[in-house]
Write an enzyme that holds these catalytic residues in place. Structure first.
Site, PDB file in Angstrom:
ATOM      1  CE1 TYR A 188      12.185 -23.199  45.559  1.00  0.00           C
ATOM      2  CE2 TYR A 188      10.188 -24.269  44.795  1.00  0.00           C
ATOM      3  CZ  TYR A 188      10.818 -23.329  45.605  1.00  0.00           C
ATOM      4  OH  TYR A 188      10.075 -22.535  46.446  1.00  0.00           O
ATOM      5  CB  CYS A 189      16.915 -27.222  46.826  1.00  0.00           C
ATOM      6  SG  CYS A 189      18.177 -27.807  45.663  1.00  0.00           S
ATOM      7  CG  ASN A 190      19.285 -22.562  48.477  1.00  0.00           C
ATOM      8  OD1 ASN A 190      18.288 -21.866  48.324  1.00  0.00           O
ATOM      9  ND2 ASN A 190      19.839 -22.761  49.660  1.00  0.00           N
TER      10      ASN A 190
END
Length: 189
Positions: free
Chosen positions: A66-68
C-alpha cells in the site's frame, strides 16, 4: 488482486491472522514515520529492487502493498510479480481508507539482527525464563502486563534507537506503542 481496505484493517487488528501476511508500505520513510499500518514494514518503491533479499522468503506467501493512493503500490506489485512473487495484493492507500495508523516502526528479524548493536535499548517482552536462557546485549526484560516498569529504563534522548521483540511481535508491539506514546521517535518492533 484488488484488496479492500476493510480486509486489510481486519488483518491488522487480528494478531493471529497477521502472521499470514507481509504488509509493505512503499511510501517514503518520512511518510511511513508520520503514521502507518500497525504491522507494516517500510520499503520505499525506489528501494524495492535493491532490498529484495530482505523479502525473498515471502515469494510464495501473502504480500500486501500500500501507499497513499494505490499508484506506487501498483508499480511495486508489477515489479515483485516480475521477480517471482506469486501472492501479491494491492490495498487501498492511507488517503483512500481510514486505517488506524501508528508511529513506531516494524522491522523483519533480519533487520533486527543488523540494528541490535547500534540500539540504545532493546526491550525483550518474552517470558523471564526465556530471557534468562539467552538475550541480546543491552536487552531489558519487561512483562507486557507491567509496561510501566519501562519508565525508569527509557533513555532521556527521545530520538534514541529502541528495539522491541518477543516471539511473534504481538507483545512487543504493545511495548513499542507504549514507548512511542511517550514521545520516542525511533522505536522499532
Amino acid at each position: 488482486a484488488k484488496f479492500k481496505g476493510a480486509e486489510l484493517a481486519a488483518i491488522q487488528a487480528d494478531n493471529k491472522k497477521k502472521e499470514d501476511y507481509l504488509v509493505i508500505d512503499v511510501r517514503k520513510a518520512e511518510e511511513y514515520n508520520a503514521g502507518h499500518l500497525k504491522h507494516a514494514i517500510n520499503i520505499p518503491l525506489e528501494e524495492i529492487e535493491a532490498r529484495l533479499d530482505e523479502i525473498n522468503g515471502y515469494k510464495d506467501k501473502n504480500v500486501v502493498l500500500y501507499c497513499n493512493s494505490g499508484n506506487r503500490s501498483g508499480k511495486a506489485l508489477d515489479l515483485l510479480k516480475q521477480k517471482g512473487f506469486s501472492m501479491l495484493m494491492n490495498a487501498p492507500g492511507v488517503k483512500q481508507y481510514d486505517y488506524k495508523l501508528v508511529k513506531y516502526g516494524n522491522i523483519t528479524g533480519e533487520e533486527l539482527m543488523k540494528k541490535k548493536d547500534e540500539a540504545d535499548l532493546i526491550v525483550d517482552v518474552r517470558e523471564a525464563k526465556d530471557y534468562e536462557k539467552d538475550h541480546f546485549d543491552k536487552a531489558v526484560n519487561v512483562s507486557v502486563d507491567k509496561l510501566s516498569d519501562l519508565d525508569s529504563l527509557l533513555p532521556e534522548n527521545k530520538d534514541a534507537l529502541i528495539l522491541t521483540h518477543c516471539y511473534s511481535g504481538n507483545r512487543s508491539q504493545k511495548a513499542a506503542e507504549y514507548i512511542a506514546d511517550k514521545g520516542y521517535t525511533n522505536v522499532w518492533n
